[in-house]
Structure formats: structure tokens, C-alpha cells
Design an enzyme around this catalytic site. Structure first.
Site, PDB file in Angstrom:
ATOM      1  N   SER A  30      13.824   7.438   3.151  1.00  0.00           N
ATOM      2  CA  SER A  30      13.078   6.187   2.979  1.00  0.00           C
ATOM      3  C   SER A  30      13.176   5.286   4.196  1.00  0.00           C
ATOM      4  CB  SER A  30      13.585   5.440   1.744  1.00  0.00           C
ATOM      5  OG  SER A  30      14.978   5.226   1.854  1.00  0.00           O
ATOM      6  N   ASN A 117      23.034   2.051  -4.986  1.00  0.00           N
ATOM      7  CA  ASN A 117      22.168   1.601  -6.086  1.00  0.00           C
ATOM      8  C   ASN A 117      22.187   0.083  -6.255  1.00  0.00           C
ATOM      9  OD1 ASN A 117      21.811   4.310  -6.356  1.00  0.00           O
ATOM     10  ND2 ASN A 117      22.869   4.511  -8.324  1.00  0.00           N
ATOM     11  N   THR A 162     -23.969 -21.063 -14.893  1.00  0.00           N
ATOM     12  CA  THR A 162     -23.372 -20.183 -15.900  1.00  0.00           C
ATOM     13  C   THR A 162     -24.310 -18.981 -15.955  1.00  0.00           C
ATOM     14  OG1 THR A 162     -24.572 -21.227 -17.721  1.00  0.00           O
ATOM     15  CG2 THR A 162     -22.382 -22.093 -17.263  1.00  0.00           C
ATOM     16  N   HIS A 163     -23.762 -17.820 -16.156  1.00  0.00           N
ATOM     17  CA  HIS A 163     -24.545 -16.570 -16.115  1.00  0.00           C
ATOM     18  C   HIS A 163     -25.311 -16.445 -14.800  1.00  0.00           C
ATOM     19  CE1 HIS A 163     -23.821 -16.579 -20.496  1.00  0.00           C
ATOM     20  NE2 HIS A 163     -24.145 -17.859 -20.411  1.00  0.00           N
ATOM     21  N   SER A 284     -23.639  -7.100  13.649  1.00  0.00           N
ATOM     22  CA  SER A 284     -23.990  -5.721  13.355  1.00  0.00           C
ATOM     23  C   SER A 284     -24.284  -5.010  14.667  1.00  0.00           C
ATOM     24  CB  SER A 284     -25.223  -5.695  12.451  1.00  0.00           C
ATOM     25  OG  SER A 284     -25.897  -4.461  12.583  1.00  0.00           O
ATOM     26  N   LYS A 290     -27.730 -10.259  12.511  1.00  0.00           N
ATOM     27  CA  LYS A 290     -26.747 -10.328  11.433  1.00  0.00           C
ATOM     28  C   LYS A 290     -25.508 -11.145  11.780  1.00  0.00           C
ATOM     29  CE  LYS A 290     -26.644  -8.378   7.953  1.00  0.00           C
ATOM     30  NZ  LYS A 290     -26.460  -6.945   7.664  1.00  0.00           N
ATOM     31  N   GLU A 297     -15.397 -10.542   2.543  1.00  0.00           N
ATOM     32  CA  GLU A 297     -15.612  -9.233   1.919  1.00  0.00           C
ATOM     33  C   GLU A 297     -14.324  -8.413   1.882  1.00  0.00           C
ATOM     34  OE1 GLU A 297     -19.229  -7.161   3.416  1.00  0.00           O
ATOM     35  OE2 GLU A 297     -19.675  -9.112   4.270  1.00  0.00           O
ATOM     36  N   TYR A 324      19.842   4.147 -12.660  1.00  0.00           N
ATOM     37  CA  TYR A 324      19.065   4.350 -11.441  1.00  0.00           C
ATOM     38  C   TYR A 324      18.482   5.762 -11.369  1.00  0.00           C
ATOM     39  CZ  TYR A 324      17.649   4.881  -6.639  1.00  0.00           C
ATOM     40  OH  TYR A 324      16.899   5.127  -5.520  1.00  0.00           O
TER      41      TYR A 324
HETATM   42  N1  ARG Z   1      16.634   4.679  -0.837  1.00  0.00           N
HETATM   43  C1  ARG Z   1      17.086   4.402  -2.153  1.00  0.00           C
HETATM   44  C2  ARG Z   1      16.084   3.524  -2.893  1.00  0.00           C
HETATM   45  O1  ARG Z   1      15.224   3.028  -2.271  1.00  0.00           O
HETATM   46  C3  ARG Z   1      18.400   3.721  -2.087  1.00  0.00           C
HETATM   47  C4  ARG Z   1      19.298   4.012  -3.249  1.00  0.00           C
HETATM   48  C5  ARG Z   1      19.598   5.448  -3.281  1.00  0.00           C
HETATM   49  N2  ARG Z   1      20.606   5.765  -4.227  1.00  0.00           N
HETATM   50  C6  ARG Z   1      20.828   7.029  -4.551  1.00  0.00           C
HETATM   51  N3  ARG Z   1      21.788   7.234  -5.353  1.00  0.00           N
HETATM   52  N4  ARG Z   1      20.113   8.005  -4.088  1.00  0.00           N
HETATM   53  O2  ARG Z   1      16.136   3.322  -4.073  1.00  0.00           O
END
Ligand code: ARG
Length: 465
Positions: A30, A117, A162-163, A284, A290, A297, A324
């Protein structure tokens, strides 16, 4: 994210007979996105280390080594020289490994009495708390631009719809302040959500708490949390606070999407009610005439992705047993993208509203087509004694007559109007006038210019609160 490649070395490798495959490593890592939590991860680690020192788990020497190492890491990250490694999975392991490389054993002692965690749950809460504060300030900036523009246009008359059919005349200031109100509720929602974000998970450790004599209140104080989480299983596993934030964010975007839709319509030549400043529009490549309201948008379009993030997080959570699960790692990208989208959108939007050029004559002309004061005529007849339903019918007939002639009610001579009701007198022309119509709605919440001006004052007091 600058990267380096080191030998595979998770914080758990001793238990395994073979390293994870390259693909799995990349799949589970991650750090590619959670590296942006580094500043919060370090703040959480320092608070944890100071507490461990206070309760005697770390020595003064351990703590000062950790503090010194974290200072160096912060500087490396700020300078862009910190070498993030996918081999080290996430922001937590990356920082911990570097700390250990810099200061030795004290770095390894830091992870006593905690788990990734409760660490990640703390990091996201710290991140989100700061994001909420920033977003509240930006919403207020936009509210301020709306209030200023409303004040300048307190007496500018436009058709209210309205509408999507012309209904009754309203003032443009009143119309803009409707969005102020929506955003005010958005601020309330964000502030309410912040209360639940601002609880400390640290101490929950992996899921069951820890056997060390920790002082959670001290860590909470140090990190500015209002309270500690009351259940360790809940603390590490739920992300409802992030879901709530995404719901509030989706509503903000939904409000801005509605306003965008109006800006786009108002800017089209068919309406011609406003011009947006050139810096918010593009041309454009093929049609030289344009001028496209791209920003509006795009805000309307980006609302789809923010709404999507809310659904992603709800779906992420719904099947998870306590406590977790790795699923939760998937909360980051939707959350980060929601914050980034809101910050950018709100910043640009405040400037765009401040730069609106109002075509008051076009608005007024549109309001005087479409029998916008027909209700005023019905009310006039009621004041002269007719029951409202009869008055409604009388005016409907008069409108049909005027429509046949292709003119406005106010263009009919008095005698002709009187053929629909003998109660009609010469004073009817004030009632049919747009200015009279809006000025008569002079109560709290009404569209009268006087009310708009006092609503602007009230709005400014709310912005300051
Ligand atoms: N990268 C993990 C998350 O975003 C961190 C916690 C990971 N804990 C574990 N026991 N694998 O949640």
C-alpha cells in the site's frame, strides 16, 4: 513516490518459508498511496513513544534516539530523498525500517504495545481530521463568495422556476443564498462527523488491547484527540467515520453539481443570464465561437466519482467480520481522492462565483415572459374577497387570453382585465409588476431585496462562527 529496491523484508518474515512472489508483493503493498500518511504516522509514533517512556517501557535514551531519527526522516521526506520501498509494503514498515537503520535498537522497540492495525486506524483519523478542517475553511470561502455576490444582486430580478417552467419572479441574490444554506448544512455535517473521527484507536493494538501498562489518555492528549476509543475490536476495524465523511463529501459535490448545472444553463445563449470569467472556460478546437463552461461541467462530472467513493467504502465494509481485515487497506484511495477532489473543486469554485458577470437585463426580460406574476394577480383577487380557487381560475382564463394575443398580462388594457373580474382596478398594474411581486414577499425566508440583504448579514455571521 521515489522508490528504492531492498531485499524482501516484511516485519513478519521469520514465520515464512519463502518470500512472497513479486506480483503478490505489489498486489498487497500500500506504500504507493499510503506514503502520504507519513506525517501522521510519525506524529502517532512519537506520541506512542513518549507515552511508552512515561510508563517506563522505553528508556529516556530510547526516546531521544527515536525523536532524533524521526526528525531526520521528516527532513528526508520533505526533501524528497526518502527512499520508499514496495518491498517494505506500507508506510509503517518503511518508516520503522529507516528509523532502525538510523538509530538502531530503539527503532525496533518503538513497535512495543501497538500493531499496524491500531497504527493505521490512528493515521487515517489524523489525516481526515486535518482534511475536514481544511474543507470546512474552503466551504466557508465559497459561502463568502456566494454572500458577496448575493448582496450585489439583492434586487436583481430573475424568473424562478419549478419544473424548469417560469414560476414566479425571484431575486438573483435570493437564488444564490439557497446554495449558501445547502453549504451551511454541509459545514454542520462535517463538524458533526469530526467529533466521531477525533477518537484515539492506539492502544487497541492488533485487536484485543495490550498487556503493557499503557496510558491511552496521554497519547490522546498529545495528538489532540477528544477521547479514546472504548472498544479495541471496534477501534481497529470500523471505518464508519470515513464513510460518514464520504457521505458529507458526496452531498457537498451534489450541491455544487446542481449549481454547476444552473451555471451551465444560465451561460448558454438561450438564457444568457450570466457570463463566467474566461479563466474558467475553454474554447473549441473546431468551432471558433465557442466558450465552454468546462469547470462547471467537470464539477458536475466529478460528483459521480465522489458518489462512487461513498458506495465503494460502504461496500468495502459490509461483509467484514470483526476485527481488522486487509480489505480495509482499500479505504485509502477512495478517501484520498474524495479529499483531493473536494479541495480542488471548492478552491476553484469560490473564485468562479466571485467572477460571475450578471446580465440583469436578460434575467429581467426572461422573468417578464411567462406570466410570472399570475400568482400575484390571484392573490390580489383574494385580497378583494374572492376565494383562492375562483381567483386561480379567473387568472388562468386571463393568461390564456393574453397568450392568444401573444402579450403579457400587464400589457392588457384595464377594461380587458376587468372582463375577467370586476374586482380588478387600476392598482392591478403594481401587482403585475415584477418589482412589486418580489418586494411583497418580505418575510424571513422570502425573496424580497430587503430580506436578501438581511439574509446576507446573517450569512456572514454564520461564516464567522
Ligand atoms: N496497510 C494496512 C492498511 O492500510 C495497514 C495495516 C496492516 N495490518 C495488517 N495486519 N496487515 O490497512
Amino acid at each position: 513516490m521515489p522508490e528504492s529496491h531492498t531485499a524482501p523484508t516484511g516485519g513478519w518474515s521469520g514465520r515464512f518459508n519463502e518470500p512472497v512472489s513479486e506480483l503478490v508483493k505489489r498486489f498487497t503493498a500500500s506504500v504507493g498511496f499510503d506514503f502520504r500518511l507519513a506525517e501522521w504516522d510519525i506524529a502517532g509514533s512519537l506520541a506512542h513513544a513518549r507515552m511508552l517512556r512515561a510508563v517506563g517501557v522505553l528508556t529516556a535514551l530510547d526516546l531521544s534516539a527515536i525523536e532524533r531519527g524521526m526528525d531526520a526522516i521528516r527532513a528526508e521526506i520533505a526533501a524528497g530523498t526518502f527512499a520508499w520501498s514496495v518491498d517494505l509494503e506500507d508506510v509503517h514498515f518503511n518508516i520503522e525500517k529507516r528509523l532502525t537503520a538510523l538509530v538502531g535498537d530503539p527503532g525496533k522497540r518503538l513497535h512495543t504495545a501497538r500493531s499496524r492495525n491500531d497504527q493505521i486506524a490512528t493515521d487515517i483519523r489524523l489525516f481526515l481530521r486535518a482534511a475536514i478542517d481544511q474543507i470546512v475553511a474552503l466551504v466557508k470561502g465559497l459561502q463568502s463568495a456566494l454572500a458577496d455576490t448575493a448582496e450585489k444582486n439583492a434586487a436583481v430580478i430573475m424568473p424562478g422556476f419549478t419544473h424548469m417552467q417560469v414560476a414566479q419572479p425571484v431575486t438573483f441574490g435570493h437564488h444564490l443564498l439557497a446554495y449558501f444554506e445547502m453549504l451551511e448544512r454541509d459545514v454542520e455535517r462535517l463538524r458533526d462527523c469530526r467529533k466521531r473521527v477525533n477518537r484515539l484507536p492506539l492502544g487497541a493494538a492488533a485487536l484485543a488491547g495490550t498487556s503493557y501498562p499503557i496510558d491511552r489518555a496521554m497519547v490522546a492528549r498529545e495528538l489532540g484527540f477528544d477521547a479514546v476509543s472504548r472498544n479495541s475490536l471496534d477501534a481497529v476495524s470500523d471505518r464508519d467515520f470515513a464513510i460518514e465523511f464520504c457521505a458529507a463529501a458526496a452531498l457537498i459535490m451534489t450541491h455544487l453539481s446542481r449549481l454547476s448545472e444552473e451555471l451551465i444553463l444560465w451561460m448558454s445563449p438561450r438564457f444568457g443570464f450570466i457570463e463566467l470569467a474566461d479563466r474558467f472556460c475553454t474554447g473549441s478546437s473546431i468551432m471558433p465561437q465557442k466558450k465552454n463552461p468546462d469547470v462547471a461541467e467537470l464539477v458536475r462530472g466529478k460528483t459521480g466519482r465522489v458518489n462512487g467513493h461513498l458506495v465503494a467504502l460502504l461496500t468495502l465494509m459490509k461483509g467484514q467480520p470483526l476485527a481488522y481485515n486487509k480489505d480495509n487497506q482499500e479505504d485509502k484511495e477512495p478517501l484520498f481522492d474524495t479529499v483531493d477532489t473536494l479541495v480542488m473543486t471548492l478552491t476553484i469554485y469560490a473564485d468562479m462565483i466571485g467572477g460571475i458577470e450578471v446580465k440583469a437585463d436578460r434575467m429581467r426580460a426572461a422573468a417578464s415572459e411567462g406570466y410570472a406574476t399570475a400568482t400575484d394577480l390571484a392573490d390580489y383577487l383574494v385580497k378583494k374577497g374572492a376565494p383562492f380557487r375562483d381567483a386561480h381560475e379567473t387568472v388562468a382564463r386571463a393568461v390564456r387570453h393574453a397568450e392568444g394575443l401573444g402579450c403579457e398580462l400587464a400589457a392588457l388594457p384595464l377594461a380587458e382585465l376587468q372582463s375577467f373580474s370586476p374586482a380588478i382596478a387600476a392598482d392591478v398594474y403594481q401587482v403585475l409588476a415584477l418589482e412589486g411581486s418580489v418586494a411583497s414577499r418580505n418575510h424571513v425566508g422570502g425573496t424580497a431585496p430587503e430580506q436578501v440583504r438581511s439574509a446576507v448579514q446573517a450569512a456572514r455571521a454564520l461564516i464567522a462562527s
